[in-house]
Design an enzyme around this catalytic site. Structure first.
Site, PDB file in Angstrom:
ATOM      1  N   LYS A  70      -9.945 112.977 -21.323  1.00  0.00           N
ATOM      2  CA  LYS A  70     -11.037 113.314 -20.407  1.00  0.00           C
ATOM      3  C   LYS A  70     -11.687 114.662 -20.691  1.00  0.00           C
ATOM      4  O   LYS A  70     -12.870 114.857 -20.396  1.00  0.00           O
ATOM      5  CB  LYS A  70     -10.555 113.248 -18.948  1.00  0.00           C
ATOM      6  CG  LYS A  70     -10.298 111.835 -18.452  1.00  0.00           C
ATOM      7  CD  LYS A  70      -9.998 111.814 -16.965  1.00  0.00           C
ATOM      8  CE  LYS A  70      -9.799 110.388 -16.473  1.00  0.00           C
ATOM      9  NZ  LYS A  70      -9.655 110.319 -15.003  1.00  0.00           N
ATOM     10  N   GLN A 260     -15.035 104.374  -8.460  1.00  0.00           N
ATOM     11  CA  GLN A 260     -15.535 105.007  -9.695  1.00  0.00           C
ATOM     12  C   GLN A 260     -15.991 103.947 -10.694  1.00  0.00           C
ATOM     13  O   GLN A 260     -16.956 104.166 -11.442  1.00  0.00           O
ATOM     14  CB  GLN A 260     -14.486 105.945 -10.296  1.00  0.00           C
ATOM     15  CG  GLN A 260     -13.219 105.317 -10.819  1.00  0.00           C
ATOM     16  CD  GLN A 260     -13.345 104.712 -12.202  1.00  0.00           C
ATOM     17  OE1 GLN A 260     -14.213 105.093 -12.981  1.00  0.00           O
ATOM     18  NE2 GLN A 260     -12.488 103.756 -12.491  1.00  0.00           N
TER      19      GLN A 260
END
Length: 287
Positions: A70, A260
């Site tokens: 990430k 999400q």
């Protein structure tokens, strides 16, 4: 994997545990879209080559990004969306027509989705106790700061917690603590919580299948708190079960995961996912 059928995927290491293919392919099937969503094991050493290859694939719409990429993926992208820039972590990459790779963070929006009704109310004071200082915590910390919440950030490393708050310019008025502090009982007497909003969030993998349990003594949790655990395997963690037994409202990790994913799905496929049943059928599949 180049071909005429458009596709997106999720990358990470490991990746076998990801529920993202089940979510996105369910929505694609419901919409009757001729597209697919895959999973792909990508190691840290392979990340740059993977992105260079996919950027040349006109059928590739983008990918979701899980650990450990990430933050590592950011230098390989053409640019970042302002939200991802502020958070300093990317969980969604979209390929534009010219091959540019744009990084987004949909974790923040997904996390807040089940809290929107509560957060739309007016409160005298808002406080969140956040357990964990990893990549997911960054998105959650950023989103809660925007909601004007006072934070207590707890992790195994107090220095890391303090550094994260400093990254967001939030050192003053907020607090850090060792995670172990919350495992021991306290006789702290909470004041009147009427008009207040208290949130407790587990962002750690503790309580996940194969991981040790999250050791939290509920004497640290104010009356009326909402307990939120972002672990998804299992969705019914011991922490949530104990919280409900004590009368707390709870939010499970599937809420954030689906929320999400919905934002990412629209970025990939150009249409909002079908959620008319409140995700009931999807939740049954995921559980």
């Amino acid at each position: 994997m180049t071909g005429s059928r458009p596709y997106a995927e999720v990358i990470g290491d490991p990746i076998v545990q990801s529920k993202s293919p089940a979510i996105h392919n369910y929505w694609l099937s419901k919409l009757g879209r001729d597209a697919r969503y895959d999973s792909c094991l990508v190691t840290s050493d392979d990340l740059a080559d993977y992105l260079a290859e996919r950027a040349e694939d006109h059928s590739w719409l983008g990918c979701n990004v899980t650990m450990p990429h990430k933050q590592a993926i950011i230098p390989h992208l053409s640019r970042l969306d302002p939200v991802a820039q502020r958070i300093g972590a990317v969980n969604t990459v979209v390929r534009e027509d010219d091959g540019s790779l744009v990084g987004y963070n949909t974790d923040a929006a997904g996390f807040l989705e089940p809290l929107r009704e509560r957060l739309s109310a007016t409160h005298l004071f808002r406080m969140a106790r956040i357990f964990g200082t990893g990549g997911a915590a960054r998105a959650i910390v950023a989103s809660l700061l925007e909601q004007k919440m006072t934070l207590v950030l707890a992790g195994r490393s107090v220095a890391k917690a303090r550094a994260m708050l400093a990254d967001f310019g939030a050192a003053d008025g907020h607090h850090v603590a060792p995670l172990a502090h919350f495992a021991q009982p306290t006789d702290f007497a909470f004041d009147d919580r009427e008009g207040c909003f208290d949130l407790v969030v587990n962002t750690t993998p503790l309580g996940m299948h194969g991981q040790p349990p999250l050791e939290i003594d509920f004497s640290h949790i104010p009356p009326g708190s909402v307990i939120y655990d972002i672990v998804t395997h299992p969705a019914e963690t011991a922490f949530l079960i104990k919280a409900r037994e004590r009368g707390f409202d709870t939010v499970d990790g599937l809420s954030m995961l689906i929320g999400q994913a919905a934002v990412a799905f629209e970025k990939f496929f150009g249409v909002a996912p079908p959620r008319e049943d409140g995700d009931k059928a999807l939740r049954q599949i995921l559980s």
